[in-house]
Motif scaffolding. Structure first.
Motif, mmCIF file in Angstrom:
data_model
loop_
_atom_site.group_PDB
_atom_site.id
_atom_site.type_symbol
_atom_site.label_atom_id
_atom_site.label_comp_id
_atom_site.label_asym_id
_atom_site.label_seq_id
_atom_site.Cartn_x
_atom_site.Cartn_y
_atom_site.Cartn_z
ATOM 1 N N HIS A 1 6.371 1.371 -12.189
ATOM 2 C CA HIS A 1 5.620 1.345 -13.441
ATOM 3 C C HIS A 1 6.570 1.394 -14.617
ATOM 4 O O HIS A 1 6.475 0.609 -15.547
ATOM 5 N N PRO B 1 1.280 2.803 -23.763
ATOM 6 C CA PRO B 1 2.335 2.015 -23.132
ATOM 7 C C PRO B 1 3.609 1.903 -23.950
ATOM 8 O O PRO B 1 4.581 1.342 -23.489
ATOM 9 N N ARG C 1 0.803 -1.217 0.000
ATOM 10 C CA ARG C 1 0.000 0.000 0.000
ATOM 11 C C ARG C 1 0.834 1.263 0.000
ATOM 12 O O ARG C 1 1.935 1.300 0.545
ATOM 13 N N LEU D 1 7.272 -1.367 -17.447
ATOM 14 C CA LEU D 1 7.152 -1.097 -18.867
ATOM 15 C C LEU D 1 8.361 -1.643 -19.606
ATOM 16 O O LEU D 1 8.255 -2.174 -20.701
ATOM 17 N N VAL D 2 9.494 -1.477 -18.981
ATOM 18 C CA VAL D 2 10.712 -1.967 -19.611
ATOM 19 C C VAL D 2 10.690 -3.480 -19.652
ATOM 20 O O VAL D 2 11.087 -4.107 -20.621
ATOM 21 N N LEU E 1 6.178 4.012 -6.881
ATOM 22 C CA LEU E 1 5.244 3.291 -7.731
ATOM 23 C C LEU E 1 5.454 3.664 -9.184
ATOM 24 O O LEU E 1 5.418 2.820 -10.076
ATOM 25 N N ALA E 2 5.686 4.946 -9.391
ATOM 26 C CA ALA E 2 5.922 5.402 -10.757
ATOM 27 C C ALA E 2 7.129 4.690 -11.326
ATOM 28 O O ALA E 2 7.120 4.205 -12.459
ATOM 29 N N PRO F 1 0.406 8.276 -9.787
ATOM 30 C CA PRO F 1 1.689 8.925 -9.480
ATOM 31 C C PRO F 1 1.623 10.427 -9.760
ATOM 32 O O PRO F 1 0.999 10.862 -10.732
ATOM 33 N N VAL F 2 2.256 11.171 -8.895
ATOM 34 C CA VAL F 2 2.186 12.629 -8.976
ATOM 35 C C VAL F 2 2.782 13.135 -10.282
ATOM 36 O O VAL F 2 2.274 14.063 -10.901
ATOM 37 N N GLU F 3 3.836 12.480 -10.695
ATOM 38 C CA GLU F 3 4.511 12.927 -11.918
ATOM 39 C C GLU F 3 3.572 12.879 -13.105
ATOM 40 O O GLU F 3 3.541 13.774 -13.944
ATOM 41 N N ARG F 4 2.822 11.779 -13.130
ATOM 42 C CA ARG F 4 1.935 11.624 -14.269
ATOM 43 C C ARG F 4 0.828 12.673 -14.242
ATOM 44 O O ARG F 4 0.382 13.150 -15.279
ATOM 45 N N THR G 1 4.417 6.989 -3.887
ATOM 46 C CA THR G 1 3.845 7.094 -5.223
ATOM 47 C C THR G 1 4.941 7.202 -6.261
ATOM 48 O O THR G 1 4.841 6.635 -7.353
ATOM 49 N N GLU G 2 5.958 7.916 -5.902
ATOM 50 C CA GLU G 2 7.090 8.018 -6.829
ATOM 51 C C GLU G 2 7.679 6.646 -7.098
ATOM 52 O O GLU G 2 7.988 6.270 -8.220
ATOM 53 N N ASP H 1 7.099 2.496 -25.582
ATOM 54 C CA ASP H 1 8.277 3.203 -25.106
ATOM 55 C C ASP H 1 9.184 3.491 -26.293
ATOM 56 O O ASP H 1 9.242 2.706 -27.246
ATOM 57 N N PHE I 1 -8.070 -1.899 -0.223
ATOM 58 C CA PHE I 1 -7.640 -0.702 -0.960
ATOM 59 C C PHE I 1 -8.847 0.165 -1.232
ATOM 60 O O PHE I 1 -9.401 0.123 -2.328
#
Lengths: 779, 593
Positions: free
Chosen positions: A536, B134, A522, A540-541, A532-533, B85-88, A529-530, B136, B78
């Motif tokens: 992610h 998705p 969690r 993807l890779v 998590l990014a 994510p904040v970045e996104r 969150t970062e 890349d 949950f």
């Protein structure tokens, strides 16, 4: 100052009080009609008494003298004295007895003795009124009265209307209004909702309705009709069990009999059938005779049946040699003995049938007798009405057994059709086998009872609380110990509960474990969150992009990946620079301070003719100067400045008449020496821009903020776009949009009396009690 | 009856089990009575019922919200939506809100809040759906001690799969001189224009030749128009438009001696720069010239567009770069970039960075937001052609060498990412959109290079779809035409349209005066009426004038007096209040009478 102010204030207060009193009078007149009547009556009375009082001074004096003279002696009867000429003279006026005495107001209340409390009160009030020698005020002028009325009405209506405010504001602020405002709840409707406005019109409908009514068929919640419920009540558990056993046996017998009959029917031997039919006939006759002796009623019925058969035979031409077959036989009969015999048989049959006492034919007999072996209800088709209730299937008078028992019964009935089919397919068996099978079935049934109940009960017992309740209930039941069966049931339940509990516990543990495991993944903070990014990205890779991989990714350090993706590390580059660069083609160099001199010399050589930079700077300066606002010089030559060479207006004058414009805001390119930015406004664009702020906005930034997020589907997901472009008002096609009803939106139906009215009444009471001197002085 | 109905409706979902089921016969008798009495009232009743039900539903909802869940109920581990994510989310941020909403009340606050909520929702949703992109970008990674720039194209073509490998190819066209080229916006089609008149359209991936013509004239530049059906060719004298079959559609005589062209796809404008120093805009959708701007800067041989705001950048022989919009006859910005003439320039997709190369053999990177140089590189040979890819790779050509650089504006780059030598001097460079391919037009033909990581991996099928069917392309054409942006909106800041015009009133007024031809708000001077019978003598006229003047003056005086009075009163009030407060504060006041 203060002293001066005081009297003025007092005056003002007085006038205010007067006004108030006036208003109060009007208000009171409006509000309380009864009171008004009463006060009006009082006024009249008072005025009358006052008129009298002024003229009676002389009489009073005389009376006083008389009273004094009487003081010494005994009480003599007062002689009626005629003092007034008018009483004698007038033909029309009638003399009252106590004419001379003054009539008190309270005397008028003599008849109201039944309510002594009120009487005293009113007496007192009236006395007070009498004491008041003050003149009455002039009634208010029409305009003033109306004004006050309007005011009061305004207050009333405003309070009334203000109750709508919340509703109105709510609707105004609503993002979307869907009309009609009150919508019918979606989903399935109850029958009475649908039917309430509808009436049976056609005769068919009416018939159906009447049928339903007479059967007390429930239109909604159709679990059981009252008749059924009553029938359920009429039977106990034991009885039900016995009945069930009976039914089972009967069904088994039926199937057995059916099989047997089928087998027999398939036998092709005519002789066999003849013998059979004869035997049957004999048996039947025997039975009939017996019946005649034992049960004449049944015999009569039987007889009636036979009679019916006879009638049918007589009506038809079945055995009268008129058919195709019979005709052919007639032709053949001359030569063929068999044919003749058959013909005769036919005729004999006809005779037999048409005779008064007839024996039914072989097939018909069989058809008749088959049902006899079983009770009628066994073969009746199942009513379609309620599949959930097994008791509805047989038309038994049964008792309610609770859901469990009903399920018990359901199982065998479900199994029946299958079995039937099986038996039809199978070869006929002897009785022993049938019995064996029956027992086996019973055993199976019991097993199914033991096993098959779990799901049913588990549905009912969802949570432990309910379980506990159940247990309590069971205990109570066992305490009562009414019936063995119930006890058995309770035991079974207990057993089941014991079985179920560990299962529940296990599942709970599992859940807990899951929760813990998931809890590790969690996300709580921004850093997470970062992470998590990063995960992610990593996923993807990775060749397998899935959510489950997130967990694994989180386990391994994520920082590696994120840094790798980033820009070239200068230190790395530097170290690489130390090595020999194998660039196959023309290499490149980064400009350095040291190289500058060389470059400049080269450039100088190359572009000796044109100095680009100075040209550019010149241009810029020129532009700046052009754009600068110019000073306007309005000086004109005056005295001593007109003629001659080299004469100039005085410095003072020049300064005075030189108009300096306000300095322009700093240029955008002020700090950029190598850039010229045009200061011209884009007038073409201005035509499309909003030039006035719309209403609620006070700053341009606010408005800009509201229009900055795009609306179209190019920039938004479909759902968001639909939300953004949702219409403000939605109307249902064909629905009548009625004005808002008060009952629906304003909840309190009997509001308290509006406040201002109360105040006014208070004022009026104050005015009544105010001292009399006030107003007079004012006037 | 009504009461019974109420209870019937009041039953909640949950309670239903526990209650004894109500039977209709409990109400039937009453119902019958009701029907007998007032059939007309039935409808009202039903509406009433509905209303009651509605109310109850509302109340229930409230109750449900309040109702606590039992402890043993299974909890969602949950709760709520998955976090983004904040970045996104930051990628989709639009505007700053907190500044605006502070100190605002009432209706306005509500409006602002709502708009903010909606925009945040949109932002969030967009971030959520970013998952659906998705793909890349690729990249090239050498072995240890191996520079990526040393890897030959042949090696790459061998290493990658066949279809990708087929993207590296050479077209040997030595006859018709150095080639200019242009990829269509979706990246499927390639247009080649040889200096000596050879023009051909190729579907380069399948290498199918669509058309091939020789215009029998010098070709300066070629450009696709809004789709693959038409292209413009700047020939020796005029500008021509051909269709994809090579049929000449138009010869536009208004546009002469065009050297370079740019097509602005959202505005349907073809911008041309001519040798006579004219920058012209042609509206392709209606076929009309929008504006012709005389730049007075000499021959315009270097041109590019800013894809972000559709501003045209021109490079000049005096080392300046000027920015142009069709709405202004003078350059929006002029910047001095090089000591020598500007040879080539290009602007990146986001419109933030501009890369220029000049005769002074420098390569400079500018920040277009601040108009400041970010990086300055020295190239020994100097770059003749420049091009930026969708992902920000820069390719520069030096003679017959093509070099690709990565991240030119971030840190100072020391060496190229890739390098390749073609057969002849490079005349045209272009990255293929949505592909890792760089097209190089040179004197000996055309070379298609593989440049890993050049193209945008995730294309927007609604905007530009490389795999669009014929029908989709047709639909797209209609849609884009409907969504055509007017040339009026071209400016340095494309978001200017969303701002309130804060020009001063005077400026607005001036514009108005210009448009009307007179000043509508100008104060009119009093002109005395001509009167007869000798009453219009100069003395009398003067008197009348005086009267009016006096009246005006009085008005002014009245206003000022009133204002003064009110001010005075206010002042007095304030002083009184002060005095009162002072008196009250006095301790001996209680003894006064």
């Amino acid at each position: 100052m203060a002293k001066m102010a005081k009297p003025r204030k007092a005056k003002r207060t007085k006038s205010a009080a007067k006004k108030l009193s006036k208003r109060a009078a009007v208000v009171s007149a409006m509000e309380e009609e009864e009171e008004e009547e009463l006060t009006l009556g009082d006024e009249n009375i008072i005025s009358a008494s006052e008129d009298e009082g002024a003229s009676d001074d002389e009489r009073k004096h005389i009376k006083l003298l008389e009273a004094i003279s009487c003081l010494g002696g005994k009480k003599r009867k007062k002689l009626t004295e005629r003092s007034e000429a008018s009483t004698q003279v007038s033909e029309f006026s009638v003399n009252a007895e106590g004419e001379g005495e003054k009539v008190k107001l309270s005397d008028l209340l003599g008849k109201m003795e039944k309510t002594p409390k009120n009487l005293n009160k009113t007496k007192k009030q009236l006395k007070d009124l009498e004491k008041k020698s003050d003149t009455l005020e002039l009634p208010l002028s029409r305009q003033e009265k109306e004004k006050i009325q309007r005011e009061v009405a305004y207050v009333k209506t405003s309070t009334e209307v203000s109750r709508w405010e919340s509703v109105v504001t709510q609707n105004r602020n609503a993002e979307q209004l869907v009309f009609p405002l009150i919508q019918e709840p979606s989903g399935p409707k109850r029958i009475e909702q649908v039917v309430s406005g509808w009436k049976a019109q056609t005769p068919l409908e009416q018939e159906i309705f009447s049928l339903l009514h007479c059967n007390l068929q429930p239109t909604h919640d159709p679990v059981l009709t009252p008749v059924e419920e009553a029938s359920l009540k009429a039977m106990s558990l034991e009885e039900a069990k016995i009945r069930r056993a009976e039914l089972q046996k009967a069904r088994a017998l039926q199937s057995y009999y059916e099989a047997k009959a089928k087998r027999e029917r398939k036998i092709k031997s005519k002789k066999y059938h003849k013998v059979q039919s004869k035997a049957k006939r004999k048996e039947f006759l025997k039975k009939f005779e017996d019946l005649c002796k034992t049960d004449p009623q049944a015999a009569l019925e039987e007889f009636k049946k036979m009679e019916l058969l006879r009638m049918e035979e007589r009506m038809s031409l079945k055995h009268q040699n008129s058919g195709k077959w019979a005709k052919s036989k007639v032709i053949m009969g001359k030569y063929d003995l068999v044919a003749r015999k058959a013909m005769q048989e036919q005729l004999e049959m006809n005779k037999d049938l048409t005779q008064k006492l007839v024996v039914p034919s072989e097939d018909e007999e069989q058809e008749q007798e088959e049902p006899k072996a079983l009770p009628d209800f066994v073969n009746d088709p199942e009513p379609v009405g309620d599949p959930a209730n097994p008791w509805m299937r047989g038309q038994l008078s049964a008792e309610a057994l609770g859901p469990e028992v009903s399920h018990e019964v359901e199982r065998p009935t479900e199994q029946f059709p299958e079995r039937k089919e099986e038996e039809e397919e199978e070869e006929p068996e002897n009785e022993e086998e049938a019995l064996l099978r029956e027992f086996e079935q019973k055993r199976r049934l019991r097993q199914s009872e033991d096993k098959g109940f779990e799901p049913v009960v588990s549905e009912e017992q969802e949570d432990p609380v309910d379980e506990a309740e159940n247990r309590e209930a069971e205990e109570e039941l066992s305490e009562k110990g009414e019936k063995d069966d119930e006890d058995g049931l309770a035991e079974f339940k207990n057993l089941f509960n014991r079985l179920v509990e560990p299962v529940i516990l296990e599942t709970g543990e599992e859940q807990g474990d899951e929760g813990l495991e998931e809890g590790l993944v969690r996300i709580h903070s921004l850093d997470d969150t970062e992470l998590l990014a990063n995960d992610h990205e990593a996923s993807l890779v990775e060749p397998v992009p899935s959510d489950t991989s997130n967990m694994e990714a989180s386990a391994c350090p994520p920082s590696k990946n994120s840094k790798k993706v980033k820009v070239i590390d200068p230190s790395e580059v530097l170290t690489k620079q130390a090595k020999v660069i194998k660039v196959p083609h023309a290499p490149m160099m980064v400009e350095d301070e040291e190289d500058l001199d060389e470059q400049t010399t080269i450039i100088k050589e190359a572009f000796a003719g044109d100095d680009v930079v100075s040209d550019f700077l010149k241009d810029k300066r020129k532009l700046e100067e052009d754009s600068m606002p110019k000073v306007v010089d309005l000086t004109l030559p005056g005295w001593g400045e007109w003629g001659g060479v080299g004469l100039k207006p005085s410095r003072f004058k020049r300064r005075k008449f030189r108009i300096k414009p306000a300095p322009l805001p700093p240029r955008k390119d002020q700090k950029l020496p190598a850039v010229i930015i045009s200061e011209k406004r884009n007038a073409a664009l201005a035509a499309h821009q909003v030039c006035q702020l719309p209403f609620p906005f006070t700053k341009p930034e606010q408005f800009e903020r509201t229009i900055c997020s795009p609306v179209g589907n190019t920039w938004n997901t479909h759902n968001v776009m639909r939300k953004l472009t949702a219409p403000k008002v939605v109307t249902q096609m064909g629905a009548i949009i009625e004005p808002i009803a008060k009952d629906d939106f304003i909840k309190d139906k009997n509001p308290s009396k509006p406040q201002p009215n109360l105040q006014l009444t208070k004022d009026s009471s104050l005015a009544k009690t105010a001292p009399p001197g006030h107003k007079r002085r004012k006037k | 009856m009504a009461a019974a109905e109420e209870t019937a409706f009041g039953r909640t979902h949950v309670e239903e089990k526990k209650k004894i089921p109500r039977r209709y016969w409990a109400t039937t008798a009453e119902q019958k009575d009701g029907e007998g009495k007032n059939g007309a009232l039935q409808k009202e009743d039903s509406t009433k019922k509905i209303r009651e039900a509605w109310w109850k539903k509302k109340l229930e909802k409230k109750k449900k919200k309040k109702a606590k869940k039992s402890v043993l109920e299974k909890k969602d581990p949950f709760p709520g939506q998955a976090p983004i994510p904040v970045e996104r989310v930051k990628k989709f941020v639009r505007g700053d809100v907190d500044k605006v909403t502070s100190g605002v009340q009432g209706k306005l606050k509500k409006i602002l809040k709502r708009s903010q909520a909606v925009s945040t929702l949109a932002q969030e949703q967009a971030a959520r759906h970013d998952l659906l992109l998705p793909e890349d970008a690729g990249f090239l990674e050498g072995d240890e001690d191996e520079d990526t720039c040393t890897i030959a194209q042949d090696d790459i073509a061998d290493a990658v799969d066949i279809t990708s490998g087929a993207k590296y190819f050479n077209l040997n066209l030595s006859q018709f001189g150095p080639y200019r080229l242009d990829y269509s916006r979706a990246g499927r089609h390639l247009l080649l224009g040889g200096r000596r008149g050879h023009v051909s359209c190729i579907e380069w991936q399948s290498k199918a030749l669509i058309s091939e013509i020789n215009v029998m004239e010098a070709v300066n530049d070629v450009k696709w128009l809004h789709n693959e059906a038409m292209f413009a060719v700047a020939q020796k004298k005029w500008l021509y438009v051909y269709d994809s079959k090579g049929v000449e559609l138009h010869c536009i005589r208004k546009f002469n001696d065009v050297l370079r062209m740019e097509f602005l796809p959202y505005h349907f404008l073809l911008a041309t720069a001519s040798s006579s120093g004219f920058l012209q805009y042609l509206d392709v959708s209606v076929g009309k010239e929008v504006t012709a701007i005389g730049t007075k800067m000499g021959r315009l041989g270097v041109m590019t567009q800013n894809p972000h705001n559709a501003v045209i950048h021109l490079g000049h022989p005096n080392g300046t770069v000027s920015l142009w919009s069709p709405n202004q006859k003078e350059a929006l910005v002029k910047m001095l970039c090089h000591r020598g003439a500007v040879r080539s320039l290009t602007v990146d997709k986001t419109g933030m960075y501009m890369v220029t190369s000049g005769l002074d053999r420098k390569l400079k990177v500018y920040d277009l937001r601040a108009f400041k140089p970010l990086q300055s590189y020295f190239l020994p040979a100097g770059a003749a052609c420049l091009s930026l890819s969708q992902r920000g790779l820069l390719c520069a050509s030096m003679g017959d060498v093509v070099q690709v650089y990565r991240d030119v504006w971030g840190t100072s780059v020391k060496k190229p990412y890739m390098a390749h030598r073609v057969r002849g001097a490079v005349a045209g460079l272009a990255f293929c959109p949505f592909e890792d391919v760089l097209g190089v037009g040179h004197a000996e033909g055309f070379t298609s290079m593989i440049v890993p990581g050049a193209g945008e991996a995730n294309f927007d099928g609604m905007a530009l779809n490389p795999y669009a069917s014929l029908r989709q392309r047709q639909e797209w054409e209609v849609k884009t035409l409907l969504e055509k942006v007017q040339p009026d909106l071209i400016g340095l800041d494309p978001s200017m349209l969303g701002t309130v015009d804060r020009a001063t009133w005077q400026q607005k007024h001036q514009e108005r005066v210009q448009a009307l031809g007179f000043d509508p708000l100008a104060h009119e001077k009093f002109k005395p009426r001509r009167r007869k019978k000798g009453r219009s003598s100069s003395g009398a006229v003067e008197k009348r004038k005086r009267k009016v003047a006096h009246e005006d003056q009085r008005d002014v005086i009245r206003h000022t007096v009133a204002a003064n009075l009110s001010k005075e009163q206010e002042r007095k009030k304030r002083s009184k209040a002060k005095l009162k407060a002072g008196v009250e504060r006095c301790a001996l006041k209680r003894f006064q009478k």
